[in-house]
Design an enzyme around this catalytic site. Sequence first.
Site, PDB file in Angstrom:
ATOM      1  N   ALA A  79      48.738 126.843 -60.485  1.00 36.79           N
ATOM      2  CA  ALA A  79      47.915 127.081 -61.672  1.00 36.79           C
ATOM      3  C   ALA A  79      47.406 125.976 -62.301  1.00 36.79           C
ATOM      4  O   ALA A  79      46.491 125.948 -62.668  1.00 36.79           O
ATOM      5  CB  ALA A  79      48.819 128.047 -62.672  1.00 36.79           C
ATOM      6  N   TYR A  80      48.501 125.144 -62.413  1.00 33.94           N
ATOM      7  CA  TYR A  80      48.166 123.613 -62.977  1.00 33.94           C
ATOM      8  C   TYR A  80      47.247 123.131 -62.304  1.00 33.94           C
ATOM      9  O   TYR A  80      46.192 122.619 -62.687  1.00 33.94           O
ATOM     10  CB  TYR A  80      49.542 122.967 -62.955  1.00 33.94           C
ATOM     11  CG  TYR A  80      49.388 121.724 -63.885  1.00 33.94           C
ATOM     12  CD1 TYR A  80      49.053 121.350 -65.372  1.00 33.94           C
ATOM     13  CD2 TYR A  80      49.324 120.561 -63.175  1.00 33.94           C
ATOM     14  CE1 TYR A  80      48.905 120.205 -65.684  1.00 33.94           C
ATOM     15  CE2 TYR A  80      49.484 119.258 -63.839  1.00 33.94           C
ATOM     16  CZ  TYR A  80      49.240 119.031 -65.103  1.00 33.94           C
ATOM     17  OH  TYR A  80      49.034 117.795 -65.576  1.00 33.94           O
ATOM     18  N   ALA A  81      47.198 122.867 -60.822  1.00 44.15           N
ATOM     19  CA  ALA A  81      46.275 122.127 -59.861  1.00 44.15           C
ATOM     20  C   ALA A  81      44.896 122.854 -59.975  1.00 44.15           C
ATOM     21  O   ALA A  81      43.959 122.083 -60.109  1.00 44.15           O
ATOM     22  CB  ALA A  81      46.982 122.199 -58.525  1.00 44.15           C
ATOM     23  N   LYS A 109      43.115 121.986 -63.194  1.00 47.86           N
ATOM     24  CA  LYS A 109      42.829 120.477 -63.295  1.00 47.86           C
ATOM     25  C   LYS A 109      41.750 120.048 -62.652  1.00 47.86           C
ATOM     26  O   LYS A 109      40.891 119.325 -62.800  1.00 47.86           O
ATOM     27  CB  LYS A 109      44.320 119.765 -62.933  1.00 47.86           C
ATOM     28  CG  LYS A 109      45.463 119.528 -64.026  1.00 47.86           C
ATOM     29  CD  LYS A 109      44.674 118.991 -65.296  1.00 47.86           C
ATOM     30  CE  LYS A 109      45.885 118.671 -66.223  1.00 47.86           C
ATOM     31  NZ  LYS A 109      45.390 118.162 -67.597  1.00 47.86           N
TER      32      LYS A 109
END
Length: 250
Positions: free
Chosen positions: A153-155, A158
């Site tokens: 989710a973070y990747a 970003k």
Amino acid sequence: MGRLQDKTAIITGGAGGIGKGMAMAFVKEGANVVIVDLNEEAGQEVVKELQQYQPESSFIQANLAEHDKLKGIVGDVVSQYGKLDILVNNAHASKNKPFLETTQEDMDLSFNTGFYPTFYLMQAAVPHLRETKGKIINFASGAGIQGHASQAAYAAAKEAIRAITRVAANEFGKDGINVNLIAPIANSPGVQQWAKEEPEYYQEVVNKIPMQRFGELEEDIGRAALFLASDDSNYITGQTLNVDGGTVKF
């Protein structure tokens, strides 16, 4: 006179960690900094520190996931200071989970607090940044560039931020607006707590960083942001600056 003398900057997530490090670096070089954060208590404390260097610095309490209010944040800053020179999109919340356990809710959290605030604040800021030949600094991550496990989710958010940053750099270069990214490894409060809880794993990670340490919030990350916010970077746009002790190489 400082390198950001009389500049007005918005920094999201400015009540702690990297955001506070950048805010301190900016005010010491003459900027009026507006920190935007959900944590009112921490935000009020940080702004007191900033005002020791720049009395006109201020704090706006806001939930960046309330996207309909983001344009108003930019409008309020311009009304108060008369202009906007620098926008730093730093805030981001996310949960780390294995890929197969990542849910729609996890994706929504990451995009609603990271990607969409970056997108909408950029849209709101660009008309004002055209007038000042201003700067936008967004935040990427080695998690997206290298594809770290358990950070889908973070990747994803970003890398989406990196994509719109490149688009904006191409569209707004003719207007004199510079749009860049920082991908940091930082000695944040979260990392410091992790080092206490899992010292062996922490040291293992440190050993993989060529410079053998996490970046300091103000001295390393903050001053890299200062470079991108200043006239020293006027011919740099659309780039990802890896402030990570040499971890990502390309």
